[in-house]
Design a protein around this motif. Sequence first.
Motif, short mmCIF file in Angstrom:
data_model
loop_
_atom_site.label_atom_id
_atom_site.label_comp_id
_atom_site.label_asym_id
_atom_site.label_seq_id
_atom_site.Cartn_x
_atom_site.Cartn_y
_atom_site.Cartn_z
N ASN A 27 0.90 -0.96 -0.27
CA ASN A 27 0.16 0.00 0.41
C ASN A 27 1.24 1.34 -0.31
OD1 ASN A 27 -1.72 1.84 0.78
ND2 ASN A 27 -2.85 0.88 1.72
N LEU A 28 0.41 2.23 -1.31
CA LEU A 28 1.25 3.26 -0.87
C LEU A 28 1.79 4.29 0.41
CD1 LEU A 28 1.09 4.17 -4.83
CD2 LEU A 28 2.57 3.16 -4.17
N SER A 29 0.95 4.22 1.21
CA SER A 29 0.45 5.19 1.91
C SER A 29 1.39 3.70 3.14
CB SER A 29 -0.72 4.89 2.98
OG SER A 29 -1.48 3.75 2.71
N ASP A 30 2.34 3.13 3.14
CA ASP A 30 2.73 2.79 3.83
C ASP A 30 4.03 3.07 3.46
OD1 ASP A 30 0.40 1.32 4.89
OD2 ASP A 30 1.12 -0.83 4.20
N ASP A 47 7.42 5.51 3.51
CA ASP A 47 7.79 6.39 4.71
C ASP A 47 8.50 6.75 3.53
OD1 ASP A 47 10.15 5.70 3.61
OD2 ASP A 47 11.36 4.73 4.93
N GLU A 48 8.11 8.39 4.19
CA GLU A 48 8.70 10.01 3.28
C GLU A 48 10.51 9.50 2.44
OE1 GLU A 48 6.46 12.47 3.31
OE2 GLU A 48 5.30 10.84 4.91
N LYS A 98 8.54 7.86 -0.46
CA LYS A 98 7.43 7.96 -1.70
C LYS A 98 8.08 9.86 -2.48
CE LYS A 98 3.43 7.70 2.06
NZ LYS A 98 3.32 7.93 2.94
#
Length: 126
Positions: free
Chosen positions: A62-65, A67-68, A71
């Motif tokens: 999941n792309l929300s998982d 880290d910065e 991303k």
Amino acid sequence: MTQMIEQTSQDQRINGVLSRLEAVIDAENAAIGADPHFNLKQSNVLKSRCLYDMTVLFRGINLSDLDEQQKELLQTVKAKLDRNNLKVRAHMEAVRGIADMIKETVTALEADGTYSADQFRATNLS
């Protein structure tokens, strides 16, 4: 502990595939239009492989998982890929344009006042 090791391994794979893809795109973007000996076909094979690896790797993520840092790297790679798309399209259009000019020149040089096969077909289709 096992979950932490798996997460670290997954993070390394994500960073690795994104970094490889970024390197391939950077090399291709730098070479298109600048290096007449650049092998676009080979670069495309490498780029396709990286994109395939990325697709397989990201299936279960999941792309929300992410880290910065991941991303940001993903956004950077996407921006470079968008630029690459524009450069490749422009390159291909230039190649097509040159091929058309060569074809027209050869056709004009071969013309002896009679209809060519292409002209004859075009005349008969009307």
